[in-house]
Enzyme design. Sequence first.
Site, mmCIF file in Angstrom:
data_model
loop_
_atom_site.group_PDB
_atom_site.id
_atom_site.type_symbol
_atom_site.label_atom_id
_atom_site.label_comp_id
_atom_site.label_asym_id
_atom_site.label_seq_id
_atom_site.Cartn_x
_atom_site.Cartn_y
_atom_site.Cartn_z
ATOM 1 N N HIS A 8 0.828 -1.210 0.000
ATOM 2 C CA HIS A 8 0.000 0.000 0.000
ATOM 3 C C HIS A 8 0.859 1.254 0.000
ATOM 4 C CE1 HIS A 8 0.539 -0.696 4.452
ATOM 5 N NE2 HIS A 8 0.677 0.629 4.473
ATOM 6 N N HIS A 81 4.063 7.355 3.337
ATOM 7 C CA HIS A 81 4.983 6.212 3.252
ATOM 8 C C HIS A 81 4.552 5.254 2.161
ATOM 9 C CE1 HIS A 81 1.891 4.631 6.099
ATOM 10 N NE2 HIS A 81 2.149 3.468 5.511
ATOM 11 N N GLU A 130 7.761 1.453 4.787
ATOM 12 C CA GLU A 130 7.236 0.473 5.738
ATOM 13 C C GLU A 130 7.468 -0.909 5.131
ATOM 14 O OE1 GLU A 130 3.009 0.846 6.385
ATOM 15 O OE2 GLU A 130 2.928 -0.873 7.746
HETATM 16 CO CO CO Z 1 1.167 1.703 6.194
#
Ligand code: CO
Length: 139
Positions: A8, A81, A130
Site C-alpha cells: 500500500h 509512506h 514500511e
Molecule cells: Co502503512
Amino acid sequence: MQVGPLNHVGVAVPSIEEAAQNYRDLYGCTDITEPGEMPEQGVRYCFVNLPNSQIELIEPLGDDSPIKKFLERNPKGGQHHVCFEVEDIHVAKAAMEEKGAKVLNEPRIGAHGTLIIFVHPKDSNGVLIELMESPKAGH
Ligand code: CO
C-alpha cells in the site's frame, strides 16, 4: 532479502472520512474499509482497496501522534509512506541494519495484523518505507 509486492501507499490526512469521500467522488472507489484505530501508534486508518493495491489513509489519533507534525507541514495531507511486503520481518530488519539503513522501530503489529518496521526516509531518496510481513494464506 528482497522485498515482495507493493502492499500500500500511506497517505496522511486531517480526516479519513473526508478523504475516503473524495476517493469515492473523484475516483469512483467504492471498496473502502471501515475505520480502525491503533492508539499505541497514534493513528486512525482505513484502506481504499484498488484492484492491485491499497491506499492507506491515516489520521492523527491523540496529541503525540507521529503524523501530527507531518500534517502541520502538509495541512491538506500528503503521501506519507510506501509499504512493501517481506517474508520475514526479523530477517528484513537484520538485512536493513547490516546495510546501514536506519530502522525506526522494533517489529510491531500493523494495520494488517502482521509485523511491520519503518525505515528512515534518508535511506530511500526521501521516502519513508514500511516493511510488513505478508499476511499468511487464510488471513
Ligand atoms: Co502503512
